[in-house]
Design an enzyme around this catalytic site. Sequence first.
Site: not given
Ligand SMILES: *Cc1c(COP(=O)(O)O)cnc(C)c1O
Length: 458
Positions: A71, A123-124, A214, A216, A257, A449
């Site tokens: 844990y 991002f969305d 951000d 990813a 990603k 969407h």
């Molecule tokens: C996928 C993504 C997110 C959100 O991440 P999740 O792991 O899907 O919650 C944020 N910003 C970007 C640019 C992304 O591609």
Amino acid sequence: MPITPPPYRIKVVEPIPFLSAGERRGALAEAGYNPFNLRADQITIDLLSDSGTGATSAAQEAAAAVGDESYAGARSWFRFHDEIAELTGYPHILPVHQGRAGERILFSALLGRGKICVSNTHFDTTHANVELLGAEARDLPCPEALDFDSDEPFKGNIDLVALEELLGGPDGGRVGLVLMTITNNGLGAQPVSMANLQAVRALCDRYGVRFFLDAARFAENAWLVREREEAYRNLTPRQIAHRAFQLADGCVVSLKKDGLSSIGGFLGLRDVNLFAVCEANLIATEGFSTYGGLAGHDLERLAVGVREVTDPAYLQARAEATARLARRINEAGVDTVQPAGVHALYLNAGRLLPHLSPAEFPGHSLGCQLFLDGGIRCAELGSLYLGTMDEQHRLLTPAPFELVRLAIPRRVYSEEHFEYVADVLADIAKSPERIRGYRIESAPPVLRHFKVRLAPLS
Ligand SMILES: *Cc1c(COP(=O)(O)O)cnc(C)c1O
């Protein structure tokens, strides 16, 4: 030029379904003509997302087998922590189960009603997490970003003139953070240059604003910097990624990603006070700060994945494969956002289907046709996703573009799968005028969407 083969061979495979055209028609109707509602076992080639859809390596699975599920203070946490700390150089790391959990935690510390989050493009889910706090998500993409045919190398950049105007203007005091998305997933998978990140750093210093990444796709952005930005040609992708992280005050990262794993993420922070606030939130909502909603075996896969992903041979093979797919599609008469990115290709549906108005959702129509004709699933990035609508779901303001994103899962599909995708598109491009539009039947108030239901226009 000989092609660059991927630096791995296949050890475990999974069958993929091939439905008949009639079965696909029935499946799409049942899904309310929304590919998000399809069952994965109805799909032949799934290009809906590159998130969590990659293949893991033998080394990752071997590491996962020795995952420590304690844990608190698990051995796997320390392996994960040390890899991330070395990659980013940040003193404080918080694990989260995926990127949006990190967004929620970070934004609840820095944003609130009246505040602004500024980005090259949110991002969305990032956009949604900003607005759920009552703050405003403002996108300032560089002007070249909307010229889909130009092959400017860094169309993911933020508009520095607009950013300075905002920070120095009457709204400047409301800016809670500047968030740079690398690569710019919301607008054509385009990379951000190191020069742009340096300039953002300088502006944020001048106006006393926090600067986050951000990140990813930190490895893919680093690869494109190495390919396209002279001063970085002789650095490794890992060194470039490290420098990018070092320019910012912290980062929020979805590891679904470039973590080469099905789940995971982290927050990286410099400020110990901000870390304390975020850590308290993490423990209350995600899990203790040495696992943050992840299992020990996930942390192990990620610790290996974040190292494998910066392998130049892997990145080169992946970038070339995406570029080859783009060329095939372009030769078949379908335009894509130029230059080709790494994790995705964006089809210019507005141009292919000029007979459909934005209110008939040309991007969505093309996406549906790819499924109907070839069992290919992908996502619209156009007026269905970004347009503003009235209560009756009538389109008020269309999106500035009508695109379809073909996201490329990592280490999953081979050259023949991509050839198949290009062939299906080539067939569509022979008589695009037969494609009909769609209208909305029902839609949720946010993140439309994902759950919208539609019907074809007769
Ligand atoms: C996928 C993504 C997110 C959100 O991440 P999740 O792991 O899907 O919650 C944020 N910003 C970007 C640019 C992304 O591609």
